[in-house]
Motif scaffolding. Structure first.
Motif, PDB file in Angstrom:
ATOM      1  N   UNK A  70      27.764  -9.112  79.821  1.00 42.19           N
ATOM      2  CA  UNK A  70      27.818 -10.503  79.413  1.00 42.19           C
ATOM      3  C   UNK A  70      27.369 -10.707  77.971  1.00 42.19           C
ATOM      4  N   UNK A  71      28.007 -11.696  77.326  1.00 40.22           N
ATOM      5  CA  UNK A  71      27.581 -12.167  76.013  1.00 40.22           C
ATOM      6  C   UNK A  71      27.544 -11.077  74.975  1.00 40.22           C
ATOM      7  N   UNK A  72      26.394 -10.951  74.320  1.00 38.06           N
ATOM      8  CA  UNK A  72      26.249  -9.953  73.258  1.00 38.06           C
ATOM      9  C   UNK A  72      25.389  -8.784  73.719  1.00 38.06           C
ATOM     10  N   UNK A  73      25.457  -8.476  75.027  1.00 35.59           N
ATOM     11  CA  UNK A  73      24.629  -7.404  75.586  1.00 35.59           C
ATOM     12  C   UNK A  73      24.969  -6.064  74.944  1.00 35.59           C
ATOM     13  N   UNK A  74      23.924  -5.263  74.726  1.00 33.61           N
ATOM     14  CA  UNK A  74      24.088  -3.944  74.133  1.00 33.61           C
ATOM     15  C   UNK A  74      23.286  -2.943  74.951  1.00 33.61           C
ATOM     16  N   UNK A  75      23.961  -2.101  75.716  1.00 31.43           N
ATOM     17  CA  UNK A  75      23.279  -1.087  76.509  1.00 31.43           C
ATOM     18  C   UNK A  75      23.801   0.294  76.156  1.00 31.43           C
ATOM     19  N   UNK A  76      22.913   1.301  76.235  1.00 33.66           N
ATOM     20  CA  UNK A  76      23.312   2.666  75.925  1.00 33.66           C
ATOM     21  C   UNK A  76      22.987   3.573  77.096  1.00 33.66           C
ATOM     22  N   UNK A  77      23.928   4.432  77.419  1.00 29.49           N
ATOM     23  CA  UNK A  77      23.729   5.438  78.459  1.00 29.49           C
ATOM     24  C   UNK A  77      23.777   6.810  77.789  1.00 29.49           C
TER      25      UNK A  77
END
Length: 294
Positions: A70-77
């Motif tokens: 959602x939105x401007x979410x920034x996740x790293x795996x």
């Protein structure tokens, strides 16, 4: 001491293009390890950043639709992998919301950190969900424009009054994504990379798209030619900038929102339905094939 090769894979795509669904299905497949894959999760490590998508993995394993980032979410795996020869590969993949890339197209805005990761990526995965791309209708050359038609039928005070009312009206819904937007996004990516880029273009929801193609071994490029001819023309016109491969992926295998279909398959292993279609039309269930550098 064994050296670990670190590879960076950058995922690109407009909202609802299938990035998160692929990442969730890939991670689930690697963690359970029940399917033969070209790259495997190292047995003693779990992906770093798993908490960013663990709720989506739980939904996926229950045949529940995967939520959007959602939105401007920034996740790293960060996924510790090894190939069949035992070579260790540390793979970093971002899960960024499609709104970030839409803003890049319309506002020409991108965080410096994201731009840096994009530049350094070994491979780019560009996701395309054809069902969410709006068809562009163009006025043929020689025909009157919409404004010319309005000006012919209405006087200037009426036109100005209409413009004033439009300015006061409620904001319109977000514009749908078009092929022109996709070309603009790719051009922004090429400008940022400053080099010839290895890009794998992935047509999402392949289980739905293949029904609209000839039954004799549909090839992903044929699908793009039928539904995204402008985008494909741009790719073919810029071989010196883009090292192109076109793939198809059905990370779920079927529509999880179809209650009847879910009830039929609820006792099955959801990971067995994942399908990847190679550029030459061959089918595999190994989602890691997209991450292998040729």
């Amino acid at each position: 001491m064994t050296l670990v090769e670190e590879r960076s894979c950058f995922m690109i795509g407009m909202p609802s293009s299938g990035k998160t669904t692929y990442l969730v299905s890939l991670t689930s497949m690697l963690m359970f390890g029940e399917h033969k894959t070209a790259l495997n999760l190292q047995s003693y490590d779990l992906p770093e950043g798993l908490n960013n998508i663990q709720n989506e993995i739980a939904n996926f394993n229950k045949f529940q639709p995967v939520g959007r980032t959602i939105g401007t979410a920034e996740g790293w795996i960060e996924i510790p992998l090894c190939d069949e020869r035992g070579n260790k590969i540390c793979l970093r993949i971002p899960d960024l919301s499609g709104e970030i890339f839409r803003d890049l197209v319309h506002e020409r805005v991108l965080k410096k950190e994201i731009a840096l990761h994009l530049r350094e990526a070994d491979i780019l995965l560009f996701f395309l969900n054809i069902e969410t791309i709006s068809k562009e209708l163009r006025i043929p050359l020689g025909e009157e424009s919409a404004m010319e038609l309005i000006e012919k039928d209405y006087n200037q005070p009426v036109i100005e009054q209409g413009k004033a009312q439009l300015a006061k009206s409620e904001p319109q819904e977000e514009k749908p994504v078009t092929q022109t937007d996709l070309v603009e996004l790719l051009q922004c990516v090429l400008h940022l990379s400053k080099k010839r880029v290895k890009v794998k273009f992935i047509i999402s929801a392949w289980d739905s798209m293949e029904k609209q193609l000839p039954p004799d071994k549909p090839v992903p490029e044929d699908c793009m030619a039928k539904f995204l001819p402008l985008f494909l023309q741009f790719l073919r016109s810029n071989p010196e900038r883009v090292d192109t491969e076109i793939w198809g992926v059905s990370a779920q295998g079927f529509d999880f929102s179809d209650q009847e279909e879910r009830e039929k398959r609820i006792q099955d292993d959801c990971r067995s339905y994942a399908r990847l279609i190679t550029p030459d039309g061959e089918e595999t269930h190994d989602l890691t094939r997209l991450l292998v550098l040729n």
